[in-house]
Design a protein around this motif. Structure first.
Motif, short mmCIF file in Angstrom:
data_model
loop_
_atom_site.label_atom_id
_atom_site.label_comp_id
_atom_site.label_asym_id
_atom_site.label_seq_id
_atom_site.Cartn_x
_atom_site.Cartn_y
_atom_site.Cartn_z
N TYR A 129 -7.35 8.44 5.55
CA TYR A 129 -7.58 7.15 6.19
C TYR A 129 -6.39 6.21 6.00
N ALA A 130 -5.74 6.28 4.83
CA ALA A 130 -4.58 5.43 4.58
C ALA A 130 -3.40 5.87 5.44
N TRP A 131 -3.22 7.21 5.60
CA TRP A 131 -2.15 7.70 6.46
C TRP A 131 -2.38 7.25 7.90
N HIS B 35 2.84 4.07 1.33
CA HIS B 35 3.30 4.27 2.69
C HIS B 35 4.63 5.02 2.66
N ALA C 233 0.84 -1.19 0.00
CA ALA C 233 0.00 0.00 0.00
C ALA C 233 0.88 1.24 0.00
N SER D 253 -4.05 4.64 8.95
CA SER D 253 -3.80 3.19 9.06
C SER D 253 -2.31 2.91 9.14
N GLN D 254 -1.52 3.63 8.32
CA GLN D 254 -0.07 3.46 8.38
C GLN D 254 0.47 3.92 9.73
N THR E 148 4.98 2.96 -3.28
CA THR E 148 4.40 1.62 -3.28
C THR E 148 5.44 0.67 -3.86
N MET F 50 -1.36 10.18 -0.26
CA MET F 50 -2.36 9.18 0.10
C MET F 50 -3.49 9.88 0.84
N TRP G 126 -3.44 -4.59 7.25
CA TRP G 126 -2.67 -3.36 7.02
C TRP G 126 -1.18 -3.56 7.31
N ARG H 58 0.37 -5.12 4.36
CA ARG H 58 0.41 -4.20 3.23
C ARG H 58 1.55 -3.20 3.37
#
Length: 278
Positions: free
Chosen positions: A208-210, A32, A30, A212-213, A73, A205, A247, A250
């Protein structure tokens, strides 16, 4: 067959040195970013790395250098996949002052790529602090002297960067109960669409992706401290262990359980060594 193994050693840095040995065929990382440098050497196959919208390809003889904070990625570029060895050193291991800057993430240097692979293999195998520090310093000094072009040129902070930073702060402060975009936007006097666009443009990104990371990074710290995956998931805001696992793999290419076991094995080996010295 896909596999990834993490190793942690004392290499004279501010924090333990993380290393990964992996082979991937279908796994796709993902978007990151790392807090430290990511320096890898491909041993087989071809990997494609995307930094922003630009794809870069790395095969045997290439060195991949991802600078701290660079969103990227990674995935296989050929059906047979790829294998590589990766070091994650603190920037202070590369230079005493200033963060070294590399103009492109892929460096073609077969000789140095082989030396990085060899150093990685020996550091992973022996885990001797003095040897690890010496070998790490030697290959990183070569990398900087041959391919860095001064220090990181940090561009002036733009309005979008300030929006992204404020959004990150709010999400990190409320990791277990994050505010919605509408709430953040209202605090900043913007629309949620403006916040989303500014964040994606600055960070690479969506929020929400940040988040999660960010949670995954915090979970990694808890796993290193001995927490079980289910505990780490609950303490970092994931719905359950399966959510964390999805996650974690990923971002780091390995499951939380496998990562924790690797770290615990290393810690136990170190304790046995200390006990034998007494």
């Amino acid at each position: 067959m896909e596999q990834a193994t993490w190793t942690r050693v004392d290499a004279g840095q501010e924090a333990p040195l993380n290393l990964m040995t992996a082979r991937f065929v279908e796994h796709v990382f993902a978007p990151h970013a790392h807090e430290e440098f990511s320096i890898g050497a491909c041993t087989e196959g071809v990997e494609v790395i995307r930094v922003g919208a630009t794809p870069y390809y790395a095969g045997p003889g290439d060195i991949v250098v991802i600078e701290p904070g660079e969103t990227h990625t990674g995935a296989a570029a050929v059906p047979e996949g790829f294998a590589y060895r990766v070091l994650y050193p603190q920037w202070t291991s590369l230079a005493e002052s200033g963060v070294p800057h590399f103009p492109a993430p892929i460096i073609r240097d077969p000789q140095l790529a082989t030396q990085i692979q060899h150093a990685h293999e020996l550091i992973t195998r022996w885990r001797d602090p003095l040897e690890a520090e010496s070998r790490l310093s030697w290959v990183l000094t070569k990398l900087v002297r041959r391919h860095a072009v001064g220090t990181k040129d940090f561009r002036p902070v733009r309005a979008g960067d300030r929006v992204a930073l404020a959004t990150k702060d709010r999400l990190a402060d409320r990791m277990l109960d994050p505010p919605g975009l509408q709430e953040i936007a209202a605090e900043l006097g913007l629309s949620r669409f403006q916040v989303l666009r500014a964040f994606r443009d600055a960070v690479g990104m969506p929020p929400y992706a940040w988040l999660s990371q960010y949670r995954v990074t915090r979970a990694r710290t808890l796993l290193e401290a001995g927490h079980r995956p289910a505990q780490a998931a609950a303490l970092t805001g994931f719905a359950d262990q399966a959510h964390l696992t999805r996650w974690f793999r990923r971002v780091f290419g390995v499951t939380p359980g496998a990562f924790r076991n690797s770290v615990q094995d290393i810690t136990a080996s170190g304790r046995r060594g200390l006990a034998g010295d007494t």
